[in-house]
Design a protein around this motif. Structure first.
Motif, PDB file in Angstrom:
ATOM      1  N   VAL A   9      77.160  81.296 -65.331  1.00 52.80           N
ATOM      2  CA  VAL A   9      77.223  80.504 -66.565  1.00 52.80           C
ATOM      3  C   VAL A   9      76.236  79.345 -66.424  1.00 52.80           C
ATOM      4  O   VAL A   9      76.191  78.680 -65.378  1.00 52.80           O
ATOM      5  CB  VAL A   9      78.646  79.945 -66.816  1.00 52.80           C
ATOM      6  N   LYS A  10      75.475  79.114 -67.485  1.00 50.31           N
ATOM      7  CA  LYS A  10      74.497  78.017 -67.485  1.00 50.31           C
ATOM      8  C   LYS A  10      74.755  77.082 -68.660  1.00 50.31           C
ATOM      9  O   LYS A  10      75.057  77.532 -69.755  1.00 50.31           O
ATOM     10  CB  LYS A  10      73.075  78.584 -67.582  1.00 50.31           C
ATOM     11  N   TYR A  11      74.647  75.772 -68.368  1.00 49.47           N
ATOM     12  CA  TYR A  11      74.637  74.755 -69.429  1.00 49.47           C
ATOM     13  C   TYR A  11      73.189  74.305 -69.520  1.00 49.47           C
ATOM     14  O   TYR A  11      72.756  73.482 -68.705  1.00 49.47           O
ATOM     15  CB  TYR A  11      75.434  73.509 -69.047  1.00 49.47           C
ATOM     16  N   ALA A  16      75.838  76.440 -63.695  1.00 50.89           N
ATOM     17  CA  ALA A  16      77.186  75.977 -63.336  1.00 50.89           C
ATOM     18  C   ALA A  16      77.947  76.962 -62.459  1.00 50.89           C
ATOM     19  O   ALA A  16      78.655  76.570 -61.531  1.00 50.89           O
ATOM     20  CB  ALA A  16      77.983  75.679 -64.598  1.00 50.89           C
ATOM     21  N   GLY A  39      82.998  73.795 -60.703  1.00 50.70           N
ATOM     22  CA  GLY A  39      82.900  74.968 -61.572  1.00 50.70           C
ATOM     23  C   GLY A  39      84.236  75.584 -61.933  1.00 50.70           C
ATOM     24  O   GLY A  39      84.289  76.651 -62.547  1.00 50.70           O
ATOM     25  N   SER A  41      86.743  74.510 -64.089  1.00 52.31           N
ATOM     26  CA  SER A  41      87.024  74.541 -65.533  1.00 52.31           C
ATOM     27  C   SER A  41      86.071  75.487 -66.257  1.00 52.31           C
ATOM     28  O   SER A  41      86.470  76.170 -67.211  1.00 52.31           O
ATOM     29  CB  SER A  41      86.910  73.142 -66.138  1.00 52.31           C
ATOM     30  N   THR A  42      84.820  75.538 -65.802  1.00 52.50           N
ATOM     31  CA  THR A  42      83.835  76.432 -66.419  1.00 52.50           C
ATOM     32  C   THR A  42      84.292  77.887 -66.291  1.00 52.50           C
ATOM     33  O   THR A  42      84.142  78.684 -67.224  1.00 52.50           O
ATOM     34  CB  THR A  42      82.447  76.254 -65.758  1.00 52.50           C
ATOM     35  N   THR A  43      84.879  78.218 -65.136  1.00 60.03           N
ATOM     36  CA  THR A  43      85.391  79.581 -64.923  1.00 60.03           C
ATOM     37  C   THR A  43      86.454  79.920 -65.971  1.00 60.03           C
ATOM     38  O   THR A  43      86.407  80.986 -66.598  1.00 60.03           O
ATOM     39  CB  THR A  43      85.979  79.714 -63.500  1.00 60.03           C
ATOM     40  N   LYS A  45      86.934  78.480 -68.887  1.00 64.36           N
ATOM     41  CA  LYS A  45      86.348  78.503 -70.239  1.00 64.36           C
ATOM     42  C   LYS A  45      85.613  79.821 -70.495  1.00 64.36           C
ATOM     43  O   LYS A  45      85.616  80.326 -71.624  1.00 64.36           O
ATOM     44  CB  LYS A  45      85.398  77.321 -70.422  1.00 64.36           C
ATOM     45  N   ALA A  46      84.990  80.371 -69.468  1.00 64.54           N
ATOM     46  CA  ALA A  46      84.307  81.663 -69.623  1.00 64.54           C
ATOM     47  C   ALA A  46      85.321  82.775 -69.869  1.00 64.54           C
ATOM     48  O   ALA A  46      85.111  83.658 -70.716  1.00 64.54           O
ATOM     49  CB  ALA A  46      83.470  81.970 -68.381  1.00 64.54           C
ATOM     50  N   MET A  51      83.096  79.622 -73.402  1.00 62.91           N
ATOM     51  CA  MET A  51      81.714  79.573 -72.931  1.00 62.91           C
ATOM     52  C   MET A  51      81.205  80.996 -72.760  1.00 62.91           C
ATOM     53  O   MET A  51      81.968  81.888 -72.382  1.00 62.91           O
ATOM     54  CB  MET A  51      81.638  78.847 -71.581  1.00 62.91           C
ATOM     55  N   GLY A 210      79.639  75.886 -57.769  1.00 64.46           N
ATOM     56  CA  GLY A 210      79.466  77.115 -58.541  1.00 64.46           C
ATOM     57  C   GLY A 210      79.541  78.412 -57.761  1.00 64.46           C
ATOM     58  O   GLY A 210      79.284  79.482 -58.305  1.00 64.46           O
TER      59      GLY A 210
END
Length: 234
Positions: A9-11, A16, A39, A41-43, A45-46, A51, A210
């Motif tokens: 995942v990239k912002y 990220a 990373g 929360s990003t996980t 959200k994906a 995301m 990440g």
């Protein structure tokens, strides 16, 4: 139940998540621990469709759900309790819970969901007509969890449920997490409090910048010198 492979995942220019892979068996509590900004929360959200991954697959019950809209993810049985609770401060407790059941059209089912949530969180029933913004931090966390449970998820994503809570409330929240799991809901728990996370999980992953750097059973990670040094204050 859930299998993530080579997730990136990239912002914008920030990479990220860098090829993470993990799995969650049905009926389990799996935890993802790591420092702030690693990373975690990003996980989540994906997984929940908030995301879009640039690469990799997110397989849920045999289907790749990467890139599917968030409301469709909820319809398939995944609910997320966001970091920082994110309750609707100007709505009552009951209205917040009602929003959690927005996909359900059957009023009898919604009523039954209210009963189940109030059985699990009696304090929410006591405060059902109170504005969510006037609740204590612990009560708001209970409300965020109750709201997610209103859709009867098969998989519950919990993002930092202990954040900002007094130690006595942290224990109460984790007791409830165990109860939710024992009642049949699979849980993927993201948490900075590694000690508490490893006390309720069967399997654990450690994420740093990440990447997954360690994985194993919760007891294995509790005994790991790296984990003790970095996350358990050992």
């Amino acid at each position: 139940m859930l299998k993530i492979e080579n997730l990136n995942v990239k912002y914008g220019a920030i990479h990220a998540l860098k090829g993470i892979s993990l799995s969650v068996d049905e009926g389990a509590v799996v935890t993802l621990i790591g420092a702030n900004g690693a990373g975690k929360s990003t996980t989540l959200k994906a997984i929940s469709g908030l995301m879009q991954p640039s690469e990799g697959s997110i397989e849920y019950q045999g289907n790749n759900i990467a890139g599917i809209p968030a409301q469709e993810i909820v319809r398939r049985g995944i609910s997320q309790v966001p970091e920082g609770r994110r309750v609707f401060a100007n709505l009552t407790v009951a209205e917040n819970l009602d929003l959690g059941a927005y996909l359900e059209k059957d009023k009898a089912v919604i009523k039954d969901n209210f009963v189940k949530v109030f059985n699990k969180f009696p304090r929410l029933e006591e405060r059902k007509n109170q504005l969510a913004g006037t609740l204590s931090g612990g009560e708001q966390q209970m409300l965020a969890m109750g709201r997610a449970l209103m859709s009867r998820p098969k998989l519950l994503l919990l993002d930092e449920p202990s954040m900002g809570l007094a130690p006595i409330l942290v224990q109460e929240i984790f007791d409830i997490i165990k109860e939710i799991n024992e009642a049949g809901t699979t849980i993927l728990l993201v948490e900075q409090n590694a000690h508490m996370a490893l006390s309720v999980a069967q399997k654990a992953y450690v994420i740093e910048t990440g990447k997954i750097v360690l994985q194993g059973t919760a007891s294995e990670l509790r005994e790991s010198e790296e984990v003790k040094k970095a996350y358990l204050g050992g």
